[in-house]
Structure formats: C-alpha cells, structure tokens
Motif scaffolding. Structure first.
Motif, PDB file in Angstrom:
ATOM      1  N   GLU A  97       8.179   1.321  -0.122  1.00 36.60           N
ATOM      2  CA  GLU A  97       6.722   1.330  -0.188  1.00 36.60           C
ATOM      3  C   GLU A  97       6.118   0.238   0.704  1.00 36.60           C
ATOM      4  OE1 GLU A  97       8.634   1.194  -3.068  1.00 36.60           O
ATOM      5  OE2 GLU A  97       8.494   3.342  -3.470  1.00 36.60           O
ATOM      6  N   GLN A  98       6.767  -0.909   0.742  1.00 41.32           N
ATOM      7  CA  GLN A  98       6.281  -2.005   1.581  1.00 41.32           C
ATOM      8  C   GLN A  98       6.436  -1.677   3.063  1.00 41.32           C
ATOM      9  OE1 GLN A  98       8.815  -4.927  -0.258  1.00 41.32           O
ATOM     10  NE2 GLN A  98       7.081  -5.934  -1.281  1.00 41.32           N
ATOM     11  N   GLU A 124       3.322  -1.421   5.653  1.00 35.11           N
ATOM     12  CA  GLU A 124       3.233  -2.204   6.887  1.00 35.11           C
ATOM     13  C   GLU A 124       3.025  -1.297   8.099  1.00 35.11           C
ATOM     14  OE1 GLU A 124       5.560  -5.498   9.604  1.00 35.11           O
ATOM     15  OE2 GLU A 124       6.197  -5.227   7.536  1.00 35.11           O
ATOM     16  N   ILE A 125       3.706  -0.158   8.131  1.00 39.53           N
ATOM     17  CA  ILE A 125       3.525   0.786   9.235  1.00 39.53           C
ATOM     18  C   ILE A 125       2.086   1.278   9.274  1.00 39.53           C
ATOM     19  CG2 ILE A 125       4.146   3.093  10.068  1.00 39.53           C
ATOM     20  CD1 ILE A 125       7.040   2.473   9.177  1.00 39.53           C
ATOM     21  N   LYS A 126       1.523   1.602   8.110  1.00 41.26           N
ATOM     22  CA  LYS A 126       0.120   2.053   8.050  1.00 41.26           C
ATOM     23  C   LYS A 126      -0.820   0.958   8.527  1.00 41.26           C
ATOM     24  CE  LYS A 126       0.512   5.534   4.414  1.00 41.26           C
ATOM     25  NZ  LYS A 126       0.103   5.933   3.064  1.00 41.26           N
ATOM     26  N   SER A 127      -0.561  -0.264   8.099  1.00 41.85           N
ATOM     27  CA  SER A 127      -1.383  -1.400   8.511  1.00 41.85           C
ATOM     28  C   SER A 127      -1.298  -1.600  10.028  1.00 41.85           C
ATOM     29  CB  SER A 127      -0.928  -2.663   7.779  1.00 41.85           C
ATOM     30  OG  SER A 127      -1.612  -3.794   8.258  1.00 41.85           O
ATOM     31  N   TYR A 139      10.931  -0.087  14.921  1.00 40.76           N
ATOM     32  CA  TYR A 139      11.985  -0.798  14.184  1.00 40.76           C
ATOM     33  C   TYR A 139      11.892  -0.485  12.685  1.00 40.76           C
ATOM     34  CZ  TYR A 139      14.332  -4.575  11.742  1.00 40.76           C
ATOM     35  OH  TYR A 139      15.114  -5.286  10.868  1.00 40.76           O
ATOM     36  N   LEU A 140      10.675  -0.575  12.138  1.00 32.22           N
ATOM     37  CA  LEU A 140      10.490  -0.312  10.706  1.00 32.22           C
ATOM     38  C   LEU A 140      10.851   1.126  10.355  1.00 32.22           C
ATOM     39  CD1 LEU A 140       7.172  -2.254  10.014  1.00 32.22           C
ATOM     40  CD2 LEU A 140       9.463  -2.842   9.192  1.00 32.22           C
ATOM     41  N   LYS A 166      14.440   4.771   7.618  1.00 32.94           N
ATOM     42  CA  LYS A 166      15.370   5.906   7.678  1.00 32.94           C
ATOM     43  C   LYS A 166      16.705   5.528   7.041  1.00 32.94           C
ATOM     44  CE  LYS A 166      17.666   8.999  10.898  1.00 32.94           C
ATOM     45  NZ  LYS A 166      17.974   9.254  12.302  1.00 32.94           N
ATOM     46  N   ASP A 167      17.190   4.334   7.363  1.00 36.80           N
ATOM     47  CA  ASP A 167      18.474   3.880   6.819  1.00 36.80           C
ATOM     48  C   ASP A 167      18.394   3.582   5.321  1.00 36.80           C
ATOM     49  OD1 ASP A 167      19.533   4.072   9.357  1.00 36.80           O
ATOM     50  OD2 ASP A 167      19.379   1.927   9.780  1.00 36.80           O
ATOM     51  N   ARG A 168      17.303   2.962   4.922  1.00 40.35           N
ATOM     52  CA  ARG A 168      17.192   2.473   3.550  1.00 40.35           C
ATOM     53  C   ARG A 168      16.612   3.506   2.593  1.00 40.35           C
ATOM     54  NH1 ARG A 168      14.521  -3.090   3.485  1.00 40.35           N
ATOM     55  NH2 ARG A 168      16.310  -3.415   4.815  1.00 40.35           N
ATOM     56  N   CYS A 169      15.671   4.297   3.060  1.00 38.09           N
ATOM     57  CA  CYS A 169      14.915   5.157   2.158  1.00 38.09           C
ATOM     58  C   CYS A 169      15.301   6.639   2.243  1.00 38.09           C
ATOM     59  CB  CYS A 169      13.424   5.022   2.443  1.00 38.09           C
ATOM     60  SG  CYS A 169      12.847   3.324   2.394  1.00 38.09           S
ATOM     61  N   GLY A 170      16.000   7.038   3.279  1.00 35.06           N
ATOM     62  CA  GLY A 170      16.351   8.431   3.436  1.00 35.06           C
ATOM     63  C   GLY A 170      15.171   9.232   3.930  1.00 35.06           C
ATOM     64  N   PRO A 171      15.313  10.550   3.975  1.00 39.01           N
ATOM     65  CA  PRO A 171      14.220  11.385   4.466  1.00 39.01           C
ATOM     66  C   PRO A 171      13.036  11.349   3.507  1.00 39.01           C
ATOM     67  CG  PRO A 171      15.983  12.754   3.624  1.00 39.01           C
ATOM     68  CD  PRO A 171      16.460  11.332   3.589  1.00 39.01           C
TER      69      PRO A 171
END
Length: 91
Positions: free
Chosen positions: A9-10, A14-17, A72-73, A78-83
């Motif tokens: 979620e964070q 951050e991507i949205k921000s 990068y995020l 992708k690695d941490r959260c999956g699709p």
C-alpha cells in the motif's frame, strides 16, 4: 523510510504521489517555456531581459528522477506484491 520496509500500500501511495508531482512539474515546465519565450521576444527590444530566462530545466530533471523512482518502485512492487488484483466481476 527504507524501501525494504515499505508494504504494498505504501509503494502504491508513493507511486501515486510521484505521478501527481510529475503532473505539477509538467505544468510548471509549460509556464517556464512561456516565460522564456516572452523574455526572448521582449529581449529583442530590451536585451537585459534575456538574463531573466531559465535554462536550468529543474522541473524536467526532477520529473525524470521521479519517473525513474516509479520504475524502481514498480519493480519492487512486482517482486513483493505480485500481480495486482481486481474486484471487478467478469461478464
């Protein structure tokens, strides 16, 4: 906060921000171009106005850095959260 401690979620927040900031920078960059054109034209009559022109492209550089950060995020997500999952029903 360290990137290793960010949850999904964070990361998305951050991507949205960053996307919002890039939109704001694009608007700022547009104003700088307009300001430079006006100073350039007016500088034909009053050459001292050319010193007021902005050639640093700070908004462009910051936008590029934010774009690279988002890439990068996205990789981390992708690695941490999956699709991404959707709650929309398929018809």
């Amino acid at each position: 906060m360290s990137d290793q401690q960010l949850n999904c979620e964070q990361i998305v927040a951050e991507i949205k921000s960053n996307n919002q900031r890039m939109t704001d920078l694009a608007t700022e960059e547009g104003w700088k171009v307009t300001q430079n054109v006006a100073a350039g034209v007016a500088g034909l009559v009053i050459p001292v106005l050319w010193f007021g022109m902005d050639f640093q492209d700070a908004a462009g550089k910051e936008g590029k850095a934010l774009s690279q950060r988002n890439e990068y995020l996205a990789g981390v997500a992708k690695d941490r959260c999956g699709p991404p999952t959707t709650t929309a029903s398929i018809r």
